[in-house]
Design an enzyme around this catalytic site. Structure first.
Site, PDB file in Angstrom:
ATOM      1  N   ASP A   1       0.854  -1.184   0.000  1.00 24.16           N
ATOM      2  CA  ASP A   1       0.000   0.000   0.000  1.00 24.16           C
ATOM      3  C   ASP A   1       0.892   1.237   0.000  1.00 24.16           C
ATOM      4  O   ASP A   1       1.769   1.375   0.863  1.00 24.16           O
ATOM      5  CB  ASP A   1      -0.901   0.017   1.234  1.00 24.16           C
ATOM      6  CG  ASP A   1      -1.943  -1.112   1.196  1.00 24.16           C
ATOM      7  OD1 ASP A   1      -1.959  -1.870   0.206  1.00 24.16           O
ATOM      8  OD2 ASP A   1      -2.711  -1.226   2.161  1.00 24.16           O
TER       9      ASP A   1
ATOM     10  N   ASP B   1     -15.200  -3.670   0.098  1.00 20.24           N
ATOM     11  CA  ASP B   1     -14.616  -3.245   1.370  1.00 20.24           C
ATOM     12  C   ASP B   1     -15.751  -2.857   2.301  1.00 20.24           C
ATOM     13  O   ASP B   1     -16.482  -1.902   2.021  1.00 20.24           O
ATOM     14  CB  ASP B   1     -13.679  -2.057   1.161  1.00 20.24           C
ATOM     15  CG  ASP B   1     -12.648  -2.328   0.074  1.00 20.24           C
ATOM     16  OD1 ASP B   1     -12.104  -3.445   0.061  1.00 20.24           O
ATOM     17  OD2 ASP B   1     -12.401  -1.425  -0.754  1.00 20.24           O
TER      18      ASP B   1
END
Length: 245
Positions: free
Chosen positions: A8, A129
């Site tokens: 990330d 998500d």
């Protein structure tokens, strides 16, 4: 079971968020390219890159870092973060990524997803998500009107063949995955998208249990950086599972 290390990227560095909170980012390395090389050297067969700044901004931001990783490693890469238009998806695929991950666009523009799935097939993944079962969008900062199972069912009708499910409350916590919520999304083969799990995976037993539950892959983030999980151990276990050992 495919094991996919996560990288990330926030402001050019390799970070992990705690429960999706941008203000609780832990920097693990200032050089995402070096991290990518490390995981590949340890046996990774695929990497996941997330442009966190892009996810929040709504358009790609860390393209230079992503391109650097693409040039440095020779394994397939899946990319997410800020990919909300057809042109952004096309640009990502032109960089050489094998899969693109769309989340916010899946909630608000299902016709775009259907068109992309028709044109690009397996190259299109939807990121589901969720926080308490409700899908979050815009870099996990906004709650949508949809539940995770509703979005997966809709994406199945759009031709999506693969989703990544992340329980946001488990992500970056080194606790455990939300097994019940993950398994609820696993449909009989041929009737819905394959499921890749993410969030809270920090023990070999977690990976083993996900595999037994029909999950196709596991995205591993913070546990790799802290040493709670070792990539070679997971790859060995995954291979044993494939052969029924």
């Amino acid at each position: 079971m495919e094991i996919i290390p996560a990288i990330d990227i926030k402001e050019g560095t390799c970070v992990r968020l705690y429960q999706g909170d941008f203000d609780r980012a832990i920097v693990y390395d200032s050089d995402p390219i070096a991290v990518a090389k490390r995981w590949v050297e340890q046996g990774a067969q695929r990497l996941q890159l997330i442009d966190l700044d892009g996810a929040r901004a709504g358009h790609p931001v860390n393209t230079a870092s992503i391109l650097g990783i693409m040039r440095a490693v020779d394994v397939p890469v899946q990319l997410g973060g800020g990919l909300r238009t057809e042109s952004a998806v096309r640009a990502a695929l032109n960089l050489g990524v094998s899969r693109v991950i769309l989340g916010t666009a899946a909630v608000y523009e299902p016709h775009l997803i259907e068109r992309l799935a028709s044109r690009h097939g397996d190259a299109i993944i939807v990121g589901v998500d969720a926080r308490d079962g409700i899908v979050a969008t815009d870099g996990w900062t906004e709650a949508s009107p949809m539940r995770a199972i509703e979005l997966v069912e809709q994406m199945a009708t759009c031709g999506i063949r693969r989703i990544i499910y992340t329980d946001i409350t488990r992500d970056g916590t080194l606790s455990e995955p939300n097994f019940a919520a993950t398994f609820a999304l696993v449909m009989p083969e041929g009737t819905g998208p394959a499921v890749i799990a993410a969030g809270g995976i920090c023990k070999l037993e977690h990976v083993r249990r996900l595999a037994r539950g029909g999950v196709e892959g596991a995205v591993i983030g913070r546990a790799l950086y802290t040493g709670d999980l070792h990539l070679q151990d997971m790859l060995q276990m995954s291979q044993q599972h494939a052969f029924g050992l």
